[in-house]
Design an enzyme around this catalytic site. Structure first.
Site, short mmCIF file in Angstrom:
data_model
loop_
_atom_site.label_atom_id
_atom_site.label_comp_id
_atom_site.label_asym_id
_atom_site.label_seq_id
_atom_site.Cartn_x
_atom_site.Cartn_y
_atom_site.Cartn_z
N GLY A 1 0.84 -1.19 0.00
CA GLY A 1 0.00 0.00 0.00
C GLY A 1 0.87 1.24 0.00
O GLY A 1 2.05 1.17 0.37
N GLN B 1 2.70 9.84 2.11
CA GLN B 1 4.04 9.25 2.12
C GLN B 1 4.93 9.78 1.00
O GLN B 1 6.15 9.67 1.05
CB GLN B 1 3.95 7.73 2.02
CG GLN B 1 3.32 7.10 3.26
CD GLN B 1 3.17 5.61 3.12
OE1 GLN B 1 2.23 5.14 2.51
NE2 GLN B 1 4.11 4.85 3.67
N CYS C 1 5.66 -0.33 7.61
CA CYS C 1 5.30 0.88 6.88
C CYS C 1 6.52 1.32 6.08
O CYS C 1 7.63 1.36 6.60
CB CYS C 1 4.88 1.98 7.86
SG CYS C 1 4.37 3.50 7.03
N LEU C 2 6.30 1.68 4.84
CA LEU C 2 7.41 2.11 3.98
C LEU C 2 8.06 3.39 4.53
O LEU C 2 9.20 3.69 4.21
CB LEU C 2 6.93 2.33 2.55
CG LEU C 2 6.47 1.05 1.83
CD1 LEU C 2 5.84 1.40 0.48
CD2 LEU C 2 7.64 0.09 1.64
N HIS D 1 -4.69 1.05 7.83
CA HIS D 1 -3.34 1.63 7.89
C HIS D 1 -3.23 2.81 6.91
O HIS D 1 -2.72 3.88 7.27
CB HIS D 1 -2.33 0.52 7.54
CG HIS D 1 -0.90 0.96 7.43
ND1 HIS D 1 0.09 0.48 8.26
CD2 HIS D 1 -0.28 1.80 6.56
CE1 HIS D 1 1.25 1.03 7.91
NE2 HIS D 1 1.06 1.83 6.88
N GLU D 2 -3.74 2.62 5.70
CA GLU D 2 -3.63 3.67 4.68
C GLU D 2 -4.53 4.86 5.00
O GLU D 2 -4.15 6.02 4.79
CB GLU D 2 -3.96 3.13 3.29
CG GLU D 2 -3.11 1.96 2.80
CD GLU D 2 -1.63 2.20 2.88
OE1 GLU D 2 -1.20 3.36 2.95
OE2 GLU D 2 -0.88 1.21 2.89
N HIS E 1 -2.92 7.13 7.33
CA HIS E 1 -1.95 8.05 6.71
C HIS E 1 -2.62 9.34 6.24
O HIS E 1 -2.01 10.42 6.28
CB HIS E 1 -1.27 7.40 5.50
CG HIS E 1 -0.08 6.54 5.83
ND1 HIS E 1 1.02 7.00 6.52
CD2 HIS E 1 0.19 5.25 5.54
CE1 HIS E 1 1.91 6.03 6.64
NE2 HIS E 1 1.44 4.94 6.05
#
Ligand code: GNR
Ligand code: NI
Length: 168
Positions: free
Chosen positions: A46, A51, A92-93, A134-135, A138
Site C-alpha cells: 500500500g 508518504q 510501513c514504507l 493503515h492507509e 496516513h
C-alpha cells in the site's frame, strides 16, 4: 512514469492532515500511476499520498499474491462491521525495517471514489482490512507506531534518526 521519494518518520510532513480530492484530471492520474510504480518498486502492499508528500485523501494498494490487483481509494471512509479486532504484524514504507503487532477491526466496510470520481464500496477482512485502515490513517497523519507504547515509539524514533544520520 516516475518513482517518487517516500518520506520517512520522523518527517513532520507525515503528520499532515490530507485534503479531499476534488479534481480528477491529468495531474491526479499521473500521481496515481507514479504511486503504483513507487509502491511496487519499494516493494509495498500500500502507499498513501502523504508518504510521497501529496496531502490528498488517497491511497493505492495491492494485497494480491502476484501483485496484479491494483486498487485506488479516494476520499475513503470505513466503518467496522462488528466489534471483533485482530492483531497483525504491520510495517510501513515510511518506517523501514520496523514491524509490530497492531490490533485493528477485523471486518470493515469501506466507501471511496475510484480514480475517475465514481463511488464504490465493499467489505473487507484480514490483511486487506488492516491495510485499508493503515492507509486511511496516513490520510489523517496517523502512523501505526502511534498505537504502541510511548517507550516503544521513542525507541523507533531513535533508531530512525540514527539510520538517517548514517545515510548522510
Ligand atoms: O507494505 C506494507 N505492508 C503492510 C503490512 C501490514 C499492514 C500494513 C501494511 S502497509 C505497508 C506499506 C505502507 O507503508 N503503506 O502505507
Ligand atoms: Ni504506511
Amino acid at each position: 512514469m516516475a518513482l517518487l521519494t517516500i518520506l520517512e518518520y520522523p518527517d513532520e510532513h507525515l503528520r499532515t492532515v490530507a485534503q479531499p480530492v476534488t479534481d480528477f484530471g491529468d495531474q491526479l492520474q499521473t500521481l496515481i500511476d507514479d504511486m503504483f510504480e513507487t509502491m511496487y518498486a519499494a516493494p509495498g502492499i500500500g502507499l498513501a499520498g502523504a508518504q510521497v508528500d501529496q496531502h490528498l485523501q488517497l491511497f493505492v494498494l495491492d494485497v494480491s499474491e502476484h501483485q496484479n490487483d491494483p486498487r485506488v481509494y479516494i476520499n475513503p471512509v470505513w466503518e467496522a462491521l462488528d466489534d471483533e479486532r485482530k492483531q497483525m504484524q504491520e510495517g510501513c514504507l515510511s518506517i523501514p525495517e520496523y514491524y509490530a503487532e497492531v490490533p485493528r477491526a477485523l471486518r470493515i466496510k469501506v466507501s471511496a471514489l475510484d480514480r475517475h470520481g465514481k463511488p464504490f464500496e465493499h467489505e473487507a477482512d484480514g490483511l486487506l482490512a488492516h491495510c485499508i485502515q493503515h492507509e486511511t490513517d496516513h490520510t489523517k497523519g496517523v502512523l501505526f507506531i502511534d498505537y504502541l507504547s510511548p517507550l516503544k515509539r521513542e525507541r523507533v524514533k531513535k533508531k530512525m534518526l540514527k539510520r538517517h544520520k548514517a545515510s548522510v
